[in-house]
Write a protein that holds these residues in place. Sequence first.
Motif, PDB file in Angstrom:
ATOM      1  N   GLU A 154       0.797  -1.229   0.000  1.00 46.07           N
ATOM      2  CA  GLU A 154       0.000   0.000   0.000  1.00 46.07           C
ATOM      3  C   GLU A 154       0.832   1.284   0.000  1.00 46.07           C
ATOM      4  O   GLU A 154       0.357   2.321  -0.479  1.00 46.07           O
ATOM      5  CB  GLU A 154      -0.932  -0.004   1.213  1.00 46.07           C
ATOM      6  N   LEU A 155       2.057   1.243   0.532  1.00 47.25           N
ATOM      7  CA  LEU A 155       2.838   2.468   0.678  1.00 47.25           C
ATOM      8  C   LEU A 155       4.091   2.493  -0.188  1.00 47.25           C
ATOM      9  O   LEU A 155       4.542   3.566  -0.585  1.00 47.25           O
ATOM     10  CB  LEU A 155       3.260   2.653   2.144  1.00 47.25           C
ATOM     11  N   TYR A 156       4.638   1.340  -0.470  1.00 48.51           N
ATOM     12  CA  TYR A 156       5.946   1.317  -1.095  1.00 48.51           C
ATOM     13  C   TYR A 156       5.894   0.683  -2.494  1.00 48.51           C
ATOM     14  O   TYR A 156       5.425   1.314  -3.432  1.00 48.51           O
ATOM     15  CB  TYR A 156       6.947   0.607  -0.164  1.00 48.51           C
ATOM     16  N   TYR A 157       6.351  -0.520  -2.639  1.00 44.34           N
ATOM     17  CA  TYR A 157       6.450  -1.127  -3.969  1.00 44.34           C
ATOM     18  C   TYR A 157       5.112  -1.151  -4.703  1.00 44.34           C
ATOM     19  O   TYR A 157       5.023  -0.767  -5.874  1.00 44.34           O
ATOM     20  CB  TYR A 157       7.005  -2.544  -3.833  1.00 44.34           C
ATOM     21  N   GLY A 158       4.065  -1.588  -4.030  1.00 49.21           N
ATOM     22  CA  GLY A 158       2.762  -1.694  -4.686  1.00 49.21           C
ATOM     23  C   GLY A 158       2.247  -0.370  -5.190  1.00 49.21           C
ATOM     24  O   GLY A 158       1.579  -0.305  -6.227  1.00 49.21           O
ATOM     25  N   LEU A 159       2.569   0.713  -4.472  1.00 46.63           N
ATOM     26  CA  LEU A 159       2.098   2.042  -4.874  1.00 46.63           C
ATOM     27  C   LEU A 159       2.946   2.630  -5.994  1.00 46.63           C
ATOM     28  O   LEU A 159       2.425   3.242  -6.928  1.00 46.63           O
ATOM     29  CB  LEU A 159       2.111   2.975  -3.656  1.00 46.63           C
ATOM     30  N   HIS A 160       4.256   2.455  -5.912  1.00 48.90           N
ATOM     31  CA  HIS A 160       5.158   3.138  -6.843  1.00 48.90           C
ATOM     32  C   HIS A 160       5.584   2.279  -8.032  1.00 48.90           C
ATOM     33  O   HIS A 160       6.035   2.818  -9.046  1.00 48.90           O
ATOM     34  CB  HIS A 160       6.406   3.608  -6.096  1.00 48.90           C
ATOM     35  N   VAL A 161       5.464   0.960  -7.914  1.00 49.57           N
ATOM     36  CA  VAL A 161       5.889   0.082  -9.008  1.00 49.57           C
ATOM     37  C   VAL A 161       4.710  -0.722  -9.548  1.00 49.57           C
ATOM     38  O   VAL A 161       4.367  -0.623 -10.724  1.00 49.57           O
ATOM     39  CB  VAL A 161       7.032  -0.853  -8.563  1.00 49.57           C
ATOM     40  N   GLY A 162       4.072  -1.519  -8.697  1.00 48.21           N
ATOM     41  CA  GLY A 162       2.926  -2.291  -9.162  1.00 48.21           C
ATOM     42  C   GLY A 162       2.760  -3.575  -8.374  1.00 48.21           C
ATOM     43  O   GLY A 162       3.382  -3.768  -7.324  1.00 48.21           O
ATOM     44  N   PRO A 163       1.941  -4.497  -8.863  1.00 43.94           N
ATOM     45  CA  PRO A 163       1.707  -5.763  -8.163  1.00 43.94           C
ATOM     46  C   PRO A 163       3.000  -6.568  -8.042  1.00 43.94           C
ATOM     47  O   PRO A 163       3.877  -6.503  -8.904  1.00 43.94           O
ATOM     48  CB  PRO A 163       0.688  -6.492  -9.060  1.00 43.94           C
ATOM     49  N   ALA A 164       3.079  -7.350  -6.961  1.00 46.38           N
ATOM     50  CA  ALA A 164       4.281  -8.147  -6.727  1.00 46.38           C
ATOM     51  C   ALA A 164       4.360  -9.332  -7.685  1.00 46.38           C
ATOM     52  O   ALA A 164       5.454  -9.765  -8.048  1.00 46.38           O
ATOM     53  CB  ALA A 164       4.325  -8.627  -5.284  1.00 46.38           C
ATOM     54  N   TYR A 165       3.223  -9.895  -8.079  1.00 38.69           N
ATOM     55  CA  TYR A 165       3.228 -10.963  -9.081  1.00 38.69           C
ATOM     56  C   TYR A 165       2.049 -10.762 -10.021  1.00 38.69           C
ATOM     57  O   TYR A 165       1.013 -10.199  -9.649  1.00 38.69           O
ATOM     58  CB  TYR A 165       3.247 -12.351  -8.457  1.00 38.69           C
ATOM     59  N   TRP A 166       2.176 -11.233 -11.257  1.00 39.29           N
ATOM     60  CA  TRP A 166       1.254 -10.869 -12.320  1.00 39.29           C
ATOM     61  C   TRP A 166       1.527 -11.776 -13.528  1.00 39.29           C
ATOM     62  O   TRP A 166       2.485 -12.561 -13.514  1.00 39.29           O
ATOM     63  CB  TRP A 166       1.474  -9.404 -12.729  1.00 39.29           C
ATOM     64  N   TYR A 167       0.729 -11.637 -14.579  1.00 40.09           N
ATOM     65  CA  TYR A 167       1.044 -12.305 -15.854  1.00 40.09           C
ATOM     66  C   TYR A 167       0.606 -11.404 -17.002  1.00 40.09           C
ATOM     67  O   TYR A 167      -0.284 -10.564 -16.872  1.00 40.09           O
ATOM     68  CB  TYR A 167       0.379 -13.680 -15.956  1.00 40.09           C
TER      69      TYR A 167
END
Length: 576
Positions: A154-167
């Motif tokens: 919510e504050l760091y990677y997910g907010l500034h970069v995106g989902p941690a895993y995806w396809y």
Amino acid sequence: AGAWLLAPGFNVTLRVVGSWSQDGRLLVQLETPKGIQPGLYDLCLNVGGAICEPRSVWVLTREPEKLTIAHLTDIHVEVLVEGVRSTLFFETAINLVNSMPVDLAVFTGDNVDIGSDISSLRTFYSLTNRVRKPTLVVPGNHDHAQTDEKSFQELYYGLHVGPAYWYRVVGPFLIVGLDTGYAGYVDANQLKWLESVLSAYSGKVKVLLMHHPLFRANLFREFNGSWREIEALQPYLYASWANRIDEARELLRLVEEYSVSAVLTGHVHTDGLVVYNGRTWFVTTVTTCGSGDYRGFKVVEVGKDGSVRVIGLPGRDPLREQSSFVLDGSLIRVVESPDRRASTVIAQPSPNLGLELPELSIFLLLNSSQPVESYKVYGNVTLVKGIELLPYNGFYAAKLTLVAPRDAATVTLASYEDREPPKVSLLMYTPRKPVANRDGVSMYLKAEDEGWGVQLVRLEYETDSLKGTIEAREAGPGSYRVELPPLNATQVRVTAVAVDFAGNSASDTLEIEYAQPPKPAEEQAGQQPSQQAEQPTPQAPAQQPPSYAIVLAVVMIVAIAAIAAVVISKRTARRK
């Protein structure tokens, strides 16, 4: 609600097919118009105000026969690596990727050095958006550092970069990004999700991205195996996976049963390649910007038939040795003026790069309040093959095509001539009172320029018998550092000099007082005649202190005597 796509020279309206809420999120289905130009677009939505996500839509007019992927990893934005800002390596890699015939770029983790460092996350986001190719990113353990699950999302990677895993599905290809977390493996829940994706797209050519490699560092080999007998492979597994053998077994089962073609990883800051069962290529790439033997990247080509080819240094066999292209010694970056009325390209390729590029494609954002015709080229103008300026989101998007120089070169695109000098100041130095011929001195400088930008900063020093010059290294935006070697002097005059890209210069000077080293003891004694004149009074030989052995012997005798006394005392008492 409305939606549109933006790209240099394009503003394309999209048709909203439908929208709905799911898990607290607004999902919108959009349709692109026929005849849209292929390329990379920003997606913009008007939902109570316009919001745009840069470079988030990749439009293709036909399915690709192969995917040519630039593999970057372990970027560690804004750390110092052997005195060089890691960001400079990243900028160089970005400009090379923009100039190479690759389809997309992937970053396999450790994008920042500390996951809770918002400034570094913003820098990573900003620089990544300079890549004019699609980029796909997964996190590494450093991206998780100093975060918990909630703040990470919510504050760091997910907010500034995106989902941690995806396809993502790209024609006949399925690319899946995984999160190996802080501990270095993919957990059971994510593996279950992975199988659902692989089974849903079982007919696609599959590529996995993750940070921690399944196999250990510096492993180059081909071998066969089975997930059912993973214990036989355990000596080859990377430690974090070897310690989680159940998860390693499950990942390998999915790789085998769903015929994964390639698994791209990083983390260990060195190259590695395992071809497993003749079908799956486990590719580990050297750090792009962090500490290690050197900094670099690879190119991985995946065909629609599932074939894989690893491309790197000419003459190197990627299945036998390190083969990543070498970034060390090269610098290709853009310096922008504060008002974006000028941008300068620094191109300093190294012969060790191993990458032959006939030309460089450099992308700039310029101030659109100036007439197009006001922008002119300065510097090494003979390198310029073409300039294209197109309107883009309130700016001019400029594409500068240069002949790849063999030596260091600068090209400036500006709407004015810069006649004002930069500003430079010596901020501080340490130690404050260095000892002559013993202490080096760390000098901290600040240099800035309101015009085209600072090209170089150097430190000139002078003693009674010596003169020298040292080039300052950039420690951060506008800040520089110089290490002055130990000098045999009582006073040193130092001058910081800054030169901008127009050739204007400025300087700042100060003097450093040096303390003299203490004289040897015999010299100090020789400088005290009154003490030398005194003859020492004969004294009796000093008594030597008893040795530890003598003291111990005495203690033991006393103890034995005491015990004997106690025994005699008890015997006497019995007789009584």
